[in-house]
Design an enzyme around this catalytic site. Structure first.
Site, short mmCIF file in Angstrom:
data_model
loop_
_atom_site.label_atom_id
_atom_site.label_comp_id
_atom_site.label_asym_id
_atom_site.label_seq_id
_atom_site.Cartn_x
_atom_site.Cartn_y
_atom_site.Cartn_z
N CYS A 48 0.84 -1.20 0.00
CA CYS A 48 0.00 0.00 0.00
C CYS A 48 0.88 1.26 0.00
CB CYS A 48 -0.97 -0.04 1.18
SG CYS A 48 -2.38 1.08 0.97
N HIS B 149 -3.76 -5.12 0.80
CA HIS B 149 -3.14 -5.54 2.06
C HIS B 149 -3.12 -7.07 2.15
CE1 HIS B 149 -2.61 -1.70 4.19
NE2 HIS B 149 -3.61 -1.29 3.42
N GLU C 82 -1.60 -8.80 4.33
CA GLU C 82 -1.45 -9.24 5.72
C GLU C 82 -2.78 -9.50 6.42
OE1 GLU C 82 -1.05 -4.66 5.98
OE2 GLU C 82 -0.97 -6.27 4.49
N SER D 123 2.57 -12.94 38.48
CA SER D 123 1.16 -12.62 38.68
C SER D 123 0.27 -13.85 38.60
CB SER D 123 0.71 -11.61 37.62
OG SER D 123 0.71 -12.21 36.34
N GLY D 124 0.81 -14.94 38.04
CA GLY D 124 -0.02 -16.11 37.79
C GLY D 124 -0.53 -16.15 36.37
N GLY D 125 -0.29 -15.06 35.61
CA GLY D 125 -0.66 -15.03 34.21
C GLY D 125 0.36 -15.76 33.35
N VAL D 126 0.01 -15.98 32.09
CA VAL D 126 0.88 -16.73 31.19
C VAL D 126 2.20 -16.01 30.96
CG1 VAL D 126 1.11 -17.64 28.84
CG2 VAL D 126 -1.06 -17.88 30.05
N ASP D 127 2.16 -14.70 30.73
CA ASP D 127 3.38 -13.96 30.37
C ASP D 127 4.43 -14.02 31.48
OD1 ASP D 127 1.85 -13.35 28.19
OD2 ASP D 127 1.42 -11.30 28.80
N SER D 128 4.03 -13.64 32.69
CA SER D 128 5.01 -13.62 33.78
C SER D 128 5.47 -15.03 34.13
CB SER D 128 4.43 -12.92 35.02
OG SER D 128 3.37 -13.66 35.59
#
Length: 520
Positions: free
Chosen positions: A86, A176, A178, A230-235
């Site tokens: 584009c 586009h 993508e 934190s118990g989240g996936v990332d941390s």
């Protein structure tokens, strides 16, 4: 961003498109590492990364405007393959001697591309004389090609919809590729990467894991690291990766603010202590948090109180340990590039994780961010590589402020307990129905409204519970989940019968936009 060269990589120059991240996703899906850099620092990024190909993104800007963004000349001098999308096509044409004009025939949405000539980029995909659906979103358009280019496909409003200079391996598209609305778009990007640029596509989570472990060891040496879990996936994934690299040099701190889902803190602590042998401190700070939050109704004030108390609590616990030189953090790639605006100038501020914002400066620690090159789905894949169970990795997103923002109005211990029980029942019913993995996010909200009801022979005056469930790909947009009424009736009946304090249940059918996924 990283500070090292990546062999077999792609550089994406961002001119401010809202869908630049999707380009990166398509490249990663093809098994190739890539980085997004704003156009202002693209020359620096090009020299640092030493890529094998370059993709130029779209933009809300117009190439005909004075001072509009341009790609650095070093890209065209390098002899590398270039794919302009584009605006990327338009600036490539202008910079190489072609012409662009502000469009009299704007083109937005679905369009059909007629292939006029065969092209190396079409190999195994398209052929001359075929027609294909694509997604357009442009006002300007190319009107004259630079030397060496030819038109290989057109649309009704874009006579230069797909152009190619096969000798120099320059390709430009007005549509586009993508976005999902261009069905063959990901394959076109894959062809550019593999067939044109000759990149193998062997970037994997296994390779990333080893590279990250090596880099953490080199960065940390024999120093200590603390990580906010934190118990989240990332941390969790960040903590496991750091632990694999430096072992007992890592201490994790889980600050339990009393705003987590039912049994969540205890389950997280048990999993990491028993199965991963992590040195984990569980700090029960619920009295402190809820004490300050009681009666506070403004959502932004709630967030600020939670953020401040988290920093204070974490800082106190870290000092008890004798401090550390490094702070582990689960920053993801979208966090890194989210604040990079093409109008924002070359100097940008990277967004801090909601839980630990300000901690590195206050405690004079350096950051260890082993996930900062990854998207969310890649973090989940890395979690599986590290041995985290699917039941943990596949959990629905949960906000940092927790149940505080699912309890509009003033917070109290009683309200939080009511909400926690209702939410647990709702999620239990979703799992029993086999719907959990089909839903992006589901949760209960306790409304600051009481209504009249009848239970047995008595009149009740209790709270209303709203149920929320959405489908989404990335959380940027979302649609409400279309349950059948039998399921909703079953979930509502259980909540009303089993949770004291609720006598009415409603279902939220708002999409995003205009609403947000969370209520606060």
């Amino acid at each position: 961003m990283t500070h090292t060269a990546h062999p077999d990589s792609v550089l994406i120059v961002d001119f401010g498109s809202q869908v630049t991240q999707l380009i990166a996703r398509r490249v990663r899906e093809a098994g190739v590492y890539c980085e997004i850099v704003p156009f202002q620092s693209a020359e620096e990024g090009f020299k640092r990364l030493q890529p094998k190909a370059v993709i130029l993104s779209g933009s809300p800007a117009s190439t005909v405007d004075e001072g509009s963004p341009r790609a650095p000349q070093i890209i065209f001098d390098s002899g590398l393959p270039v794919f302009g999308i584009c605006y990327g096509q338009q600036t490539m044409c202008m910079q190489l001697g072609g012409k662009v004009e502000s469009g009299h025939h704007r083109e937005f949405g679905r369009a059909f591309l007629d292939v006029d000539k065969d092209c190396q980029l079409f190999e195994g995909l398209w052929s001359s004389g075929s027609r294909h659906q694509v997604w357009m979103s442009h006002g300007d358009r190319v009107t004259a090609l630079p030397d060496g280019f030819e038109v290989v496909a057109t649309s009704s409003n874009a006579p230069f919809a797909f152009i190619a200079d096969e000798k120099r391996k320059y390709y430009g598209v007005q549509f586009h590729p993508e976005v999902v609305h261009t069905p063959d778009g990901a394959k076109l990007i894959g062809n550019f990467i593999h067939n044109i640029a000759g990149i193998k596509g062997d970037w994997s989570m296994s390779a990333y894991r080893q590279k990250a472990v090596d880099e953490i060891r080199k960065q940390v040496g024999d120093k200590r690291v603390i990580c906010a879990l934190s118990g989240g996936v990332d941390s969790s994934v960040a903590a496991l990766l750091i632990h694999e690299a430096v072992g007992d040099q890592l201490t994790c701190i889980l600050v339990d603010h009393g705003l987590m889902r039912k049994d969540e803190a205890a389950n997280v602590v048990a999993m990491f202590r028993e199965h991963y042998n992590l040195h984990l401190l569980h700090v029960d700070a619920s009295d402190r948090f809820i004490g300050e939050l009681e009666g506070v109704s403004d959502p932004e004030t709630k967030r600020k109180i939670i953020g401040r108390l988290f920093i204070e609590t974490f800082e106190e616990e870290a000092k008890k340990l004798g401090g550390a030189d490094f702070l582990g953090q689960g920053t993801l790639y979208p966090d890194v590039i989210e604040s990079v605006s093409f109008t924002g100038g070359p100097s940008v501020t990277i967004k801090s994780h909601h839980n630990v914002g300000g901690l590195p400066e206050r405690m004079k620690m350096q950051l260890v961010e082993p996930l900062r090159e990854l998207f969310k789905d890649e973090v989940r894949a890395l979690g599986r590589e590290l041995g985290l169970p699917d039941s943990f990795i596949g959990r629905h997103p949960f906000p940092g402020p927790g149940l505080a923002i699912r309890c509009p109005g003033g917070i109290s211990r009683e309200k939080l307990e009511i909400l926690r029980e209702a939410d647990a029942i709702y999620l239990d019913e979703i799992r029993k129905a086999g719907l959990y993995d089909a839903i992006w996010q589901a949760f209960a909200v306790l409304l600051p409204v009481q209504t009249v009801g009848v239970m047995g022979d008595g009149r009740t005056y209790e709270f209303v519970c709203a149920l929320r469930a959405v489908t989404s790909v990335d959380g940027m947009t979302a649609d409400f989940y279309h349950y059948d009424m039998e399921f909703l009736g079953r979930a509502a009946t259980r909540i009303i019968n089993e949770v004291r304090g609720i006598n009415r249940v409603v279902y939220d059918v708002t999409s995003k936009p205009p609403g947000t996924i969370e209520w606060e």
